[in-house]
Design an enzyme around this catalytic site. Structure first.
Site, PDB file in Angstrom:
ATOM      1  N   GLY A  15     -13.453  92.716  24.707  1.00 31.51           N
ATOM      2  CA  GLY A  15     -14.819  92.401  24.647  1.00 31.51           C
ATOM      3  C   GLY A  15     -15.251  91.387  23.649  1.00 31.51           C
ATOM      4  O   GLY A  15     -16.433  91.348  23.305  1.00 31.51           O
ATOM      5  N   SER A  16     -14.360  90.411  23.290  1.00 33.27           N
ATOM      6  CA  SER A  16     -14.637  89.421  22.230  1.00 33.27           C
ATOM      7  C   SER A  16     -15.639  88.236  22.711  1.00 33.27           C
ATOM      8  O   SER A  16     -16.474  87.812  22.214  1.00 33.27           O
ATOM      9  CB  SER A  16     -13.330  88.880  21.392  1.00 33.27           C
ATOM     10  OG  SER A  16     -12.511  88.181  22.111  1.00 33.27           O
ATOM     11  N   HIS A 112     -10.603  81.645  31.579  1.00 32.40           N
ATOM     12  CA  HIS A 112      -9.320  81.981  31.581  1.00 32.40           C
ATOM     13  C   HIS A 112      -8.406  81.212  30.279  1.00 32.40           C
ATOM     14  O   HIS A 112      -8.946  80.117  29.744  1.00 32.40           O
ATOM     15  CB  HIS A 112      -8.663  81.292  32.734  1.00 32.40           C
ATOM     16  CG  HIS A 112      -7.314  81.531  32.950  1.00 32.40           C
ATOM     17  ND1 HIS A 112      -6.849  82.644  33.342  1.00 32.40           N
ATOM     18  CD2 HIS A 112      -6.226  80.665  32.897  1.00 32.40           C
ATOM     19  CE1 HIS A 112      -5.385  82.548  33.438  1.00 32.40           C
ATOM     20  NE2 HIS A 112      -4.953  81.354  33.178  1.00 32.40           N
ATOM     21  N   ASP A 144     -14.195  81.666  42.958  1.00 34.17           N
ATOM     22  CA  ASP A 144     -13.867  81.651  44.414  1.00 34.17           C
ATOM     23  C   ASP A 144     -12.964  83.031  44.882  1.00 34.17           C
ATOM     24  O   ASP A 144     -12.522  83.529  44.049  1.00 34.17           O
ATOM     25  CB  ASP A 144     -13.421  80.269  44.658  1.00 34.17           C
ATOM     26  CG  ASP A 144     -12.201  79.717  44.437  1.00 34.17           C
ATOM     27  OD1 ASP A 144     -11.450  80.646  43.995  1.00 34.17           O
ATOM     28  OD2 ASP A 144     -11.779  78.651  44.601  1.00 34.17           O
ATOM     29  N   ASP A 148      -8.150  82.385  39.916  1.00 33.89           N
ATOM     30  CA  ASP A 148      -8.244  81.482  38.902  1.00 33.89           C
ATOM     31  C   ASP A 148      -8.221  79.878  39.306  1.00 33.89           C
ATOM     32  O   ASP A 148      -8.001  78.818  38.878  1.00 33.89           O
ATOM     33  CB  ASP A 148      -7.283  81.417  37.697  1.00 33.89           C
ATOM     34  CG  ASP A 148      -7.344  82.716  36.819  1.00 33.89           C
ATOM     35  OD1 ASP A 148      -8.392  83.256  36.606  1.00 33.89           O
ATOM     36  OD2 ASP A 148      -6.198  83.147  36.507  1.00 33.89           O
TER      37      ASP A 148
END
Ligand code: GRF
Length: 205
Positions: A15-16, A112, A144, A148
């Protein structure tokens, strides 16, 4: 003052990126409010980060649902009940289904750790090291139905050093992730992102 953008942040781990969103909200550079953090992993450290900042959170365990659709239907209910306007995936280790996509059309973002379309999927940092590219980086994109593959909003590049490992490159990339994700969210909040097919135009206002 304009209304704050209502966010739902989906996590599975450290969770950074969630923390960078929280920090940018708290220092006033991101005009948003996190309405809910959802984790599919009960042990995610990101849950402790949410607790520390008094942010509501929910845990949805993968194994409690018969199908991916059932999981996403429960997730949509939580997000809708919290009036979420933008869903941000921040290390959320699940492939999302059309159930979630249809509930938030053009309103789901992901970060990403590679310069898409290079190195999609898992371990983008390792893929870059193994391939021998000289630059990698990170990408914020709309989500979508693919993995990625959605329209790209912002990217940041970092050099790849000869002695880089997945971890050293990953740390360099992560610093940039923490800058570009809050920036992309603020552009959305300001209505500056116009999606045209594959392309996202940043409109100056
Ligand atoms: C980041 O590298 C992000 O790009 C990827 O998953 C990782 C999440 O890290 N999608 P964290 O949980 O935000 O620290």
């Amino acid at each position: 003052m304009a209304d704050l953008l209502k966010l739902g942040v989906l996590i599975s781990g450290n969770g950074s990126n969630l923390q960078s969103i929280i920090d940018n909200i708290e220092n006033g550079s991101l005009k948003a409010v996190i309405k809910i953090v959802v984790s599919n992993n009960p042990d995610a450290f990101g849950i402790a980060r949410a607790k520390k900042h008094g942010i509501p959170f929910a845990i949805l365990k993968n194994g409690d649902y018969r199908s991916k659709d059932d999981f996403d239907a429960a997730l949509v209910k939580i997000l809708k009940d919290c009036d979420v306007e933008l869903v941000t995936l921040a290390g959320f280790m699940r492939i999302i289904t059309p159930t979630l996509l249809r509930a938030f059309p053009g309103r789901i973002m992901n970060i990403h750790p590679a310069l898409l379309p290079s190195f999609p999927g898992l371990h983008g940092q390792k893929q870059a090291v193994d391939y021998g590219v000289k630059f990698s980086g990170c990408t914020v994109h709309f989500v979508d139905e693919g993995v990625d593959t959605g329209p790209i909003i912002i990217q940041a590049a970092v050099p790849v050093m000869d002695d880089d490992t997945e971890d050293t490159l990953g740390a360099r990339i992560l610093k940039e992730e923490h800058k570009i994700y809050p920036r992309a969210i603020q552009l959305f909040a300001d209505g500056q992102l116009e999606i045209n097919g594959r392309k996202v135009k940043i409109i100056n206002r």
